[in-house]
Design an enzyme around this catalytic site. Sequence first.
Site, PDB file in Angstrom:
ATOM      1  N   HIS A  83       0.863  -1.013  -0.013  1.00  0.00           N
ATOM      2  CA  HIS A  83       0.147   0.064  -0.089  1.00  0.00           C
ATOM      3  C   HIS A  83       0.900   1.155  -0.011  1.00  0.00           C
ATOM      4  CE1 HIS A  83      -3.877   2.161   1.873  1.00  0.00           C
ATOM      5  NE2 HIS A  83      -3.242   2.901   1.108  1.00  0.00           N
ATOM      6  N   GLU A 165       0.730   7.832  -3.975  1.00  0.00           N
ATOM      7  CA  GLU A 165       1.305   7.367  -2.874  1.00  0.00           C
ATOM      8  C   GLU A 165       2.658   8.430  -2.500  1.00  0.00           C
ATOM      9  OE1 GLU A 165       0.619   5.256   0.091  1.00  0.00           O
ATOM     10  OE2 GLU A 165      -1.074   5.349  -0.933  1.00  0.00           O
ATOM     11  N   HIS A 169       1.747  11.149   0.263  1.00  0.00           N
ATOM     12  CA  HIS A 169       2.892  10.907   1.626  1.00  0.00           C
ATOM     13  C   HIS A 169       4.070  11.248   1.638  1.00  0.00           C
ATOM     14  CE1 HIS A 169      -0.840   8.791   3.019  1.00  0.00           C
ATOM     15  NE2 HIS A 169      -0.952   7.829   1.841  1.00  0.00           N
TER      16      HIS A 169
END
Length: 307
Positions: A83, A165, A169
């Site tokens: 993930h 991602e 992040h």
Amino acid sequence: MIYFKTNLLIILPIFTSIVKAWNSDNHTCALTKPIFSCENQTTILDTCCTPTEGLVLITQYWDTYTGLESEKSFLPLNSWTIHGLWPDRCDGSYGQYCDLSRQYDPFPSPNTTNGKIDGIPVPIWQGGDIITPLLQKYGKYDLLSYLEKYWKSQGSPDWTFWQHEFSKHATCFSTYDVGFEGVPNCYGSIYQNSTEASIIDFLESVIKAQIQYPTYEWLSDEGIKPSNQTGYNINKIQDILTKASGAQPYLGCYGPTKQILSEVWYYSHSLGRPQEGILKPINQTTKTNCNSTQPIWYYERTPGSEY
């Protein structure tokens, strides 16, 4: 003396330029004693060497299909998929889309930097896949192959997930900063392109962290295997992963009664930069949401979805 002065005049401008470079590029973390993130924030000397958002999460998915099998997108045999690698603040809160100059997410979620109506809008990336050609440019075909196998998207090309991602992040990890809005440039002028360096650095960090947490293997070794006939007790799954990883992870389930196992988050503190992959396991700060009174379903992959 004349000879000395002549050479000094030649050397001085060069030396001055080196000093200026040192002033802006002084982020050689090998010279900084590493500390564990979130354990003494007041001792952080260089945010390029210790993440300020230092609760590091290694997150994984258990999907049963990609939705793009017809396009040769399959899930890996005997493995959960990646993930991401997330930077939470030490109190458990978190930021997102922290550097809009490195926004490559074609489907920003949330669509503002703080997830609120009055937040700064996150522009939609319309430039397509940048990661695949970037890795090819630098000859990192082994890294690209690994991402294509283990970092899978559901219902969209894998690169869209990678760029989501990174943008959401990675840009909130201070150790990947590139100078946006006055923060340090952790890569300095020795790199031709700091943004490219930060992307590759992050992708390698994700892999370095993920391989330390072989969830499928840990569960399988204790008799917990995907099944469409047998349900499992969530406490048993939690205990197995706690013992194997060294701390209690978060387990995520979905469905109306939260009985379908779909994800795991391992919490950690990072010794120095997360780029080094030296992680100390920490108990979950978000409580597992799976049903604790009914069987949990760890379903088999859809036929034809694994390779």
